[in-house]
Scaffold this active site. Structure first.
Site, PDB file in Angstrom:
ATOM      1  N   ASP A  34      44.242  -1.474 -19.243  1.00  0.00           N
ATOM      2  CA  ASP A  34      45.658  -1.453 -19.612  1.00  0.00           C
ATOM      3  C   ASP A  34      46.170  -2.873 -19.863  1.00  0.00           C
ATOM      4  O   ASP A  34      46.789  -3.151 -20.899  1.00  0.00           O
ATOM      5  CB  ASP A  34      46.450  -0.777 -18.490  1.00  0.00           C
ATOM      6  CG  ASP A  34      47.879  -0.420 -18.858  1.00  0.00           C
ATOM      7  OD1 ASP A  34      48.211  -0.369 -20.059  1.00  0.00           O
ATOM      8  OD2 ASP A  34      48.660  -0.171 -17.923  1.00  0.00           O
ATOM      9  N   SER A 122      39.678   6.195 -15.346  1.00  0.00           N
ATOM     10  CA  SER A 122      39.806   6.413 -13.893  1.00  0.00           C
ATOM     11  C   SER A 122      38.682   5.820 -13.054  1.00  0.00           C
ATOM     12  O   SER A 122      38.705   5.966 -11.835  1.00  0.00           O
ATOM     13  CB  SER A 122      39.980   7.902 -13.544  1.00  0.00           C
ATOM     14  OG  SER A 122      41.269   8.341 -13.902  1.00  0.00           O
TER      15      SER A 122
END
Length: 165
Positions: A34, A122
């Site tokens: 991110d 994840s």
């Protein structure tokens, strides 16, 4: 049916229509993939994420959902942001991780994209075991109606697990 590739490298350097961002629910940047996407993509991505937060996603993007923004200064045309689930020893959240991939593919198809690059969603700070994540990711993209699905893995260990799945 899509061609599926595995690449050891930097997702922000991929020349594809869509780069998938393993975002946090705030959509306002963070660490890992991110942070790298926001840094390299520039302020245009953050500006569109702020617009999304000011509108429909005022409470943040729900886990498993996906939404698109510009790719800013990246080589891609769009970034599709998705929020992966945090690993749990006591609750099966595999459906949420699968939804991240399927919803990202759906958004990419709606944009008219023909190629997409996924990180190992994840598996970083959200602690999802890499082997399980690879199996779920491959199952989710197996019937993708997009020309190219590329998994871009940042380290050799993750790359090797994904290529064996």
């Amino acid at each position: 049916m899509a061609t599926i590739e595995h690449v050891l490298g930097d997702i922000t350097a991929q020349d594809v229509d869509v780069i998938v961002n393993a975002a946090n629910s705030s959509l306002l940047g963070g660490g890992g993939v991110d942070g790298a996407i926001h840094r390299r993509g520039g302020p245009e991505i953050l500006a569109e994420c702020r617009e999304l937060r000011a509108g429909h996603y005022g409470g943040g993007l729900p886990t498993g959902q996906a939404v698109a923004t510009t790719a800013g200064r990246l080589g891609a045309r769009w970034v599709v942001h998705t929020v992966g689930p945090v690993w749990s020893d006591t609750e099966d959240r595999a459906h949420l991780l699968e939804a991240c991939h399927r919803n990202s593919l759906r958004v990419a198809a709606e944009l008219g994209a023909t190629s997409i690059a996924f990180p190992a969603i994840s598996t970083g700070v959200y602690r999802w075991p890499v082997g399980s994540a690879a199996e779920i990711a491959h199952r989710a993209v197996a019937d993708a109606e997009i020309d190219l699905v590329r998994f871009v893995l940042f380290d050799r260990a993750t790359y090797e697990v994904f290529t064996r799945s």
